[in-house]
Design an enzyme around this catalytic site. Sequence first.
Site, PDB file in Angstrom:
ATOM      1  N   HIS A 164       0.819  -1.222   0.000  1.00 62.15           N
ATOM      2  CA  HIS A 164       0.000   0.000   0.000  1.00 62.15           C
ATOM      3  C   HIS A 164       0.846   1.262   0.000  1.00 62.15           C
ATOM      4  O   HIS A 164       0.333   2.350  -0.251  1.00 62.15           O
ATOM      5  CB  HIS A 164      -0.938  -0.014   1.213  1.00 62.15           C
ATOM      6  N   ASP A 372       3.595   9.399  -0.711  1.00 63.63           N
ATOM      7  CA  ASP A 372       2.383   8.636  -0.365  1.00 63.63           C
ATOM      8  C   ASP A 372       2.152   7.574  -1.422  1.00 63.63           C
ATOM      9  O   ASP A 372       2.264   7.857  -2.620  1.00 63.63           O
ATOM     10  CB  ASP A 372       1.170   9.588  -0.336  1.00 63.63           C
TER      11      ASP A 372
HETATM   12  P1  ADQ Z   1      -3.004   6.047   4.743  1.00 62.06           P
HETATM   13  O1  ADQ Z   1      -1.602   6.519   4.908  1.00 62.06           O
HETATM   14  O2  ADQ Z   1      -3.762   5.861   5.994  1.00 62.06           O
HETATM   15  O3  ADQ Z   1      -3.102   4.711   3.881  1.00 62.06           O
HETATM   16  P2  ADQ Z   1      -4.982   7.378   2.890  1.00 62.06           P
HETATM   17  O4  ADQ Z   1      -4.914   6.678   1.593  1.00 62.06           O
HETATM   18  O5  ADQ Z   1      -5.176   8.836   2.721  1.00 62.06           O
HETATM   19  O6  ADQ Z   1      -3.704   7.190   3.794  1.00 62.06           O
HETATM   20  O7  ADQ Z   1      -6.198   6.765   3.684  1.00 62.06           O
HETATM   21  C1  ADQ Z   1      -6.605   7.342   4.874  1.00 62.06           C
HETATM   22  C2  ADQ Z   1      -8.072   7.026   5.147  1.00 62.06           C
HETATM   23  O8  ADQ Z   1      -8.352   7.447   6.483  1.00 62.06           O
HETATM   24  C3  ADQ Z   1      -9.008   7.776   4.218  1.00 62.06           C
HETATM   25  O9  ADQ Z   1     -10.099   6.950   3.908  1.00 62.06           O
HETATM   26  C4  ADQ Z   1      -9.432   8.981   5.070  1.00 62.06           C
HETATM   27  O10 ADQ Z   1     -10.742   9.450   4.807  1.00 62.06           O
HETATM   28  C5  ADQ Z   1      -9.346   8.454   6.477  1.00 62.06           C
HETATM   29  N1  ADQ Z   1      -8.943   9.555   7.383  1.00 62.06           N
HETATM   30  C6  ADQ Z   1      -7.833  10.299   7.337  1.00 62.06           C
HETATM   31  N2  ADQ Z   1      -7.860  11.254   8.308  1.00 62.06           N
HETATM   32  C7  ADQ Z   1      -9.015  11.090   8.950  1.00 62.06           C
HETATM   33  C8  ADQ Z   1      -9.646  11.772  10.044  1.00 62.06           C
HETATM   34  N3  ADQ Z   1      -9.088  12.821  10.653  1.00 62.06           N
HETATM   35  N4  ADQ Z   1     -10.851  11.321  10.442  1.00 62.06           N
HETATM   36  C9  ADQ Z   1     -11.423  10.268   9.827  1.00 62.06           C
HETATM   37  N5  ADQ Z   1     -10.896   9.608   8.797  1.00 62.06           N
HETATM   38  C10 ADQ Z   1      -9.702  10.004   8.366  1.00 62.06           C
HETATM   39  C11 ADQ Z   1      -2.167   3.809   3.274  1.00 62.06           C
HETATM   40  C12 ADQ Z   1      -1.148   4.451   2.313  1.00 62.06           C
HETATM   41  C13 ADQ Z   1      -1.865   5.274   1.244  1.00 62.06           C
HETATM   42  C14 ADQ Z   1      -2.868   4.380   0.501  1.00 62.06           C
HETATM   43  C15 ADQ Z   1      -3.758   3.633   1.495  1.00 62.06           C
HETATM   44  C16 ADQ Z   1      -4.644   2.594   0.789  1.00 62.06           C
HETATM   45  O11 ADQ Z   1      -0.234   5.271   3.041  1.00 62.06           O
HETATM   46  O12 ADQ Z   1      -0.940   5.838   0.328  1.00 62.06           O
HETATM   47  O13 ADQ Z   1      -3.682   5.194  -0.338  1.00 62.06           O
HETATM   48  O14 ADQ Z   1      -2.990   2.931   2.455  1.00 62.06           O
HETATM   49  O15 ADQ Z   1      -3.873   1.749  -0.007  1.00 62.06           O
END
Ligand code: ADQ
Length: 470
Positions: A164, A372
């Site tokens: 991921h 990311d």
């Molecule tokens: P993350 O680093 O966690 O994931 P991201 O892809 O942005 O990053 O996913 C975060 C999730 O958490 C999103 O669904 C978002 O809505 C939710 N989220 C973030 N902040 C929040 C908050 N304050 N309150 C509630 N919800 C919140 C890892 C990798 C990414 C990759 C994903 C999936 O680092 O690059 O996209 O896995 O593969």
Amino acid sequence: MSSEWLGDGQLVVVSNRVTVASPKKANQAGGLAVGLLAALREVGGIWFGWSGETTLEPPGPVRRQRSGPIQYALTDLTVDDFEDYYSNFANRTLWPLFHYRIDLATYNHRWYAAYRRVNRLFAERLQPLLGPDDVVWIHDYHLIPLASELRRLGVENRLAFFLHIPFPAPEMFATLPWQRELALDLCNYDIVGFQTETDVRQFLAYVDLELGGQVTHAGWSRVENRRFRVAAIPIGIDPDEFARMVETPEAQRQRQRLEDSLGGRKLIIGVDRLDYTKGIPERLKAFEALLESMEPSDHGVSFVQISAPSRSEVPEYQRLRVEVETLSGHINGRFSDADWVPLRYLNRSFSRTALSGMFQLSRVGLVTPLRDGMNLVAKEYVAAQDAEDPGVLVLSRFAGAAGELDGALIVNPYDIYQVARAMDAGLTMPLDERKDRHQRMIQQVRHHDITGWWSKSLRLLRERPPLAAE
Ligand code: ADQ
């Protein structure tokens, strides 16, 4: 369940942390959990992983529980294993290294031993659950050695891995004392999925340069006697679900509440886990530069930064929290007026529904990670917009999502003046251009949606290597 995907076997998903589905949690689950649940709900199967519980004694037997088409199989971990495998090796070695932060990475042999030990434990506990035709889909950097450990136990099932997070440049990866072992572990899968073509290129470059491997046939590679397929399988979201969510009373209530508090000002929003890869201090400095560039009478903007607490047991995250809090205080102290606070920093999480309402209200969505794998917030922001009056996405070139979302204003997150100019451009962009950019982005979000992600992964899992004697 759906033999269309899996023939006679069933799908077995493995991830470090398992999120047992409940209506309440579904609205709070992060990107990975939402994606895996989508696949398992559709095709059914087992979800195996850590229960979230730690023990002082060696953990008891695997606990199984069923919820609809999903059979959960959960193992506890000892406190010491959890600490060294998860908090330390996964989160203080691999996470910073794979995000290009070797300055924050610690290389410690005891942590690595625990990492391998826990992967062996996972393999021993998973093996008895596997039927001969089951296919196993393993997730993320915590579990890179799992295929090797399963093979060692004689497991012959088809095994896929999905990373991921980014795969780093070969020279960066080569700093890891256990680089070769971990790379060979990856070669023990049948399928290795990455978020982007860049990650695929970096991994294959490493395989070529350091392992003497070769790409043999249409995506198949060979290292020694291992044959495996490497592919970019970008993860996505369910845009229809997001569009429905934003129309619910809860989302609209949240939107209205926030709008009422703005006094007619435009809104910029940032939403992330509080993680040093997300570029939050740089983003706050860019906002400060934007305020600096405006006449005080033009300060018609507010910035809401929502940062969910994350890995707060890790010292680097504790330091980041202090840094963000100090910066927020500094910016508000410098620019606030009696009736206006420019920056609202919220160190908490919100339900996905509430977030969708806030995304829809925001004129600018700031997604500026320093690195990311994909970044699902960027896609969620696009999906929550009103197509007749959409906001503008400002997106880091170093997020995997930048390869798809060409309607965003793409920035270098280290260049705070460029990010400030992009915020300004977003705030002042004419409606026609906003609509045009949004149209391009929503098409991409639909094209690479969550169903495409898991179905492509399962399709590849069923493919056999070419018989040619390459
Ligand atoms: P993350 O680093 O966690 O994931 P991201 O892809 O942005 O990053 O996913 C975060 C999730 O958490 C999103 O669904 C978002 O809505 C939710 N989220 C973030 N902040 C929040 C908050 N304050 N309150 C509630 N919800 C919140 C890892 C990798 C990414 C990759 C994903 C999936 O680092 O690059 O996209 O896995 O593969």
